[in-house]
Design an enzyme around this catalytic site. Structure first.
Site, short mmCIF file in Angstrom:
data_model
loop_
_atom_site.label_atom_id
_atom_site.label_comp_id
_atom_site.label_asym_id
_atom_site.label_seq_id
_atom_site.Cartn_x
_atom_site.Cartn_y
_atom_site.Cartn_z
N ASP A 1 -1.20 -16.64 -96.36
CA ASP A 1 -2.64 -16.55 -96.21
C ASP A 1 -3.05 -17.63 -95.21
O ASP A 1 -2.24 -18.47 -94.79
CB ASP A 1 -3.35 -16.70 -97.56
C1 GLC Z 1 -8.61 -15.12 -95.81
C2 GLC Z 1 -8.21 -14.29 -97.01
C3 GLC Z 1 -7.21 -13.23 -96.69
C4 GLC Z 1 -7.38 -12.78 -95.26
C5 GLC Z 1 -6.98 -13.97 -94.38
C6 GLC Z 1 -7.09 -13.64 -92.89
O1 GLC Z 1 -8.90 -16.43 -96.20
O2 GLC Z 1 -7.78 -14.97 -98.19
O3 GLC Z 1 -7.40 -12.16 -97.63
O4 GLC Z 1 -6.56 -11.66 -94.98
O5 GLC Z 1 -7.75 -15.12 -94.68
O6 GLC Z 1 -8.44 -13.47 -92.53
#
Ligand code: GLC
Length: 738
Positions: free
Chosen positions: A264
């Protein structure tokens, strides 16, 4: 992974040949996902790409810019390896579909599959290759904001919806130029954050992990998902992005997953903040050792992995093991042959009418009728004076919901617009009433298109708007109240302790109800809400969730009877936020509900849900009868068929969702009092009867027992219920013998 390409070589052979030409720096570069937005750390994206230091780019939504960066990668980097462009296309790229919790409310896998196929087509036409979806975290605490992004509380329903989304995004061949890579996230357990507080640590037993949290993820692997995303939070004191058990033991060893895992956002570097890694070098080492292929924009891998190899802490072989699946997917997608996007393609795709037709259909099938006292609904189209009241009644952003892609301009048909379109001759008045806002603003606000940064209403302005709304309602024959949550009140960093209607919405509802006119409540929201007063005093309530671009038309289609609602709740509705987590699949305890021994758990109010899992009404009525089990007794490993007759006993064609629940009455482990193990949405004409059948055997009766340290199916007696929700009463029994 080893399909043969036109040149006669296999993908694996092409990967090995390319690896053999790459420097260590380039191999590490493939493990680096570069942020395309200015808040991302590290050197400028094009500099990293030119040096061969980037495998993918995210947080960019610009077709021309995609081609510019791709050209640098192909023509200027040492090995000319194409980039993967990625973005959160959660429920639509330009045509917005119902949020995933709404899609799950359809209890029809065709809804997420067809919706995500359109999303893929639009996203790919824009130049994106990869979406960070489906989000498949089981969520049983409605206070958690990200419950909106998943399929609710049940692993059986969640697995069906997860696999359907993967099919929609990827089709059956990722080389298809109208598909994108899917990403099963957030691996794993994120929905169990303590208290529903987003990002908080998660503690789960292996029983909970394997019986509740992991099945939807495994379903995506079986559906061929290309990528996974590791979650932010600590799982049993180990951050998911450095978690061997998840990424080595479960994902690769047990499930033989051959795609790749991206972290993430910044999650590798975050291991330092979480007090897990000593420093960023340690964080990078833990990520690689745990099997995390790609570092999403924390820049920890590019900064440290070469040094770890030089120090002997990591081997080149360990790096190459993580690079291979990334290269393999790029070969499978055909990016080496066709790395660029046709910059005229998006306009052609967006002009296709079937995209919005699919969005309207998906929204219609996702809505849930919670109450319809005295048959107030469907409304007549000869109404002369209708007032549409509430802060969300004409809100495009609330209608489209959370997780809009970067740069998306809201374009939804609001509930007000939908009702006006349905009643061209009537006087359809509108008043928003007092505005609603989060007590603590979201840090996503500034990323929302249409965000104006306006100051909140003063108390005087709020009161004036409130009174205007009441007087607008007073002048009408019937009132449609549109209440709920704004798009930023659910989603990421959007947990809340209360499940009440925010602001003065309930007060306004009561004031309008006091006028003595017929009132219909339409909810636009991203989580269950404790609408206890409305449930008792308002005759008609439609749960519309966050229905997307065509949401207003879909609401009007249902309110005026062009569509008979057939959705069912994928989550229980608690009566209070403090009753969460609340879910149907609980163990019975020694003090079961309805027994002499029953102790109501809280002396200040029964924690029974306001609306149970699987609940939803229709404009017609249905009857379940003739429950049959093909054999009263069966051996472990064998299966029976459970069948039931369903009759439409009303005057209108309609859909019913037939649900099968089981309960194992004793065993090595205590098992939940009910578990969903089959469902089918059917359409019945008035008076029509259909027989619906479900298999019941090892697939449904096996569970993970930590006591037995493995998957087991036991000789035991089972309760079986079939009906229209998790309180189904039509009952049978099955004996499984050794
Ligand atoms: C965010 C989310 C995730 C997302 C990622 C990219 O913080 O937790 O679900 O895909 O960052 O944007």
């Amino acid at each position: 992974m080893n399909s043969t390409t036109e040149s006669g070589t296999t993908i694996a052979e092409r990967v090995e040949a390319l690896l053999g030409r790459m420097s260590l720096a380039e191999k590490i570069g493939q493990l680096n996902q570069v942020g395309g937005a200015d808040f991302a750390p590290g050197p400028k994206a094009e500099d990293q790409i030119r040096a061969g230091g980037a495998g993918s780019v995210l947080w960019l939504n610009n077709t021309q810019r995609f081609n510019e960066l791709q050209k640098i990668a192909i023509e200027e980097s040492p090995s000319g390896i194409p980039l993967l462009f990625a973005l959160d296309v959660i429920h639509g790229y330009r045509t917005i579909f119902p949020v995933p919790l709404a899609m799950a409310s359809s209890w029809d896998p065709a809804v997420p599959e067809q919706s995500q196929a359109v999303a893929a087509k639009e996203a790919r036409a824009a130049g994106l290759h990869w979406t960070f979806a489906p989000m498949i975290d089981i969520a049983r605490d409605a206070r958690w904001g990200r419950i909106v992004e998943g399929a609710g509380e049940d692993p059986y329903l969640g697995s069906a919806m997860a696999a359907a989304q993967v099919r929609g995004f990827q089709g059956d061949n990722v080389a298809d130029p109208e598909r994108v890579l899917a990403c099963a996230k957030h691996f794993a357990g994120y929905g169990y954050s303590d208290g529903g507080r987003d990002y908080d640590p998660v503690y789960l037993s292996e029983t909970q992990l394997r019986n509740i949290v992991l099945p939807p993820f495994e379903a995506t692997v079986k559906a061929g998902v290309a990528t996974f995303m590791s979650a932010y939070m600590d799982l049993n004191d180990v951050p998911a992005s450095g978690n061997h058990f998840l990424m080595r033991q479960i994902l690769r060893k047990e499930w033989s997953f051959d795609g790749f895992v991206v972290s993430d956002a910044f999650a590798v570097g975050n291991m330092l903040i979480q007090g897990h890694a000593r420093d960023r070098r340690d964080a990078a080492l833990r990520g690689i050792k745990a099997g995390l292929n790609m570092d999403m924009s924390s820049y920890t891998y590019p900064e440290n992995v070469a040094g770890l190899v030089a120090d002997g802490a990591l081997s080149v072989a360990e790096i190459e093991e993580l690079v291979r699946p990334i290269l393999a997917i790029k070969f499978r997608m055909g990016l080496f042959e066709q790395p660029y996007v046709d910059e005229n393609r998006l306009a052609e795709v967006l002009a296709q009418p079937e995209n919005r037709q699919t969005a309207r259909w998906a929204a219609q099938r996702s809505m849930v009728l919670l109450k319809n006292e005295g048959g107030l609904l469907p409304l007549k189209t000869d109404l002369q004076k209708v007032a549409v009241i509430g802060p969300l009644a004409d809100s495009m952003t609330a209608t489209e919901g959370s997780w809009m892609v970067f740069g998306h301009e809201p374009a939804a048909v609001t509930v007000l617009a939908g009702i006006r379109a349905k009643l061209p001759e009537a006087e359809v008045s509108y008043a928003p009433g007092s505005e609603i806002r989060r007590d603590i603003p979201s840090w996503f606000e500034s990323l929302m298109a249409g965000y104006t940064g306006e100051p909140p209403q003063t108390p005087e302005e709020s009161e004036s708007a409130f009174q205007t709304a009441v007087s607008t309602a007073r002048a009408a024959d019937l009132v449609v109240m549109v209440l709920g949550e704004t798009a930023l009140m659910a989603g990421e960093a959007a947990s809340r302790a209360s499940l009440d209607l925010p602001g003065r919405q309930e007060e306004l509802l009561k004031a309008v109800a006091d006028l003595g006119k017929p009132v219909v409540l339409v909810l636009l929201n991203g989580r269950p809400l404790s609408i206890n007063w409305a449930a008792e005093h308002i005759p008609a309530i439609l749960e519309a969730w966050e229905p997307g671009t065509e949401g207003g038309h879909a609401v009007a289609d249902i309110l005026f009877g062009d569509v008979n609602p057939g959705g069912k709740l994928p989550v229980s509705f608690p009566r209070k936020g403090s009753h969460a987590p609340l879910y149907y699949a609980r163990n019975i305890t020694h003090s079961p509900e309805g027994s002499q021994m029953y102790n109501p758990r809280y002396w200040d109010g029964l924690p029974v849900p306001l609306y149970p899992f699987g609940f939803g009404l229709s404009y017609t009525t249905f009857e379940f009868s003739n429950l049959q089990i093909s054999a009263p007794q069966v051996k472990v490993g064998e299966r029976v068929t459970v069948s039931v007759d369903v009759t439409n006993t009303g005057e209108m064609a309609g859909d019913e969702v037939v649900q099968l629940y089981i309960h194992q009455k004793w065993g090595t482990d205590t098992r939940p009092m009910r578990e969903l193990k089959g469902f089918e949405r059917i359409t019945l004409q008035p008076g029509e009867t259909k027989t619906v059948a479900f298999p019941l055997g090892p697939d449904e009766l096996t569970y993970w027992s930590t006591n037995a340290n493995g998957w087991i199916q036991e000789a035991a007696a089972f309760d079986i219920w079939v009906g229209a929700d998790s309180l189904a009463s039509l009952h049978g029994e099955l004996e499984v013998i050794g």
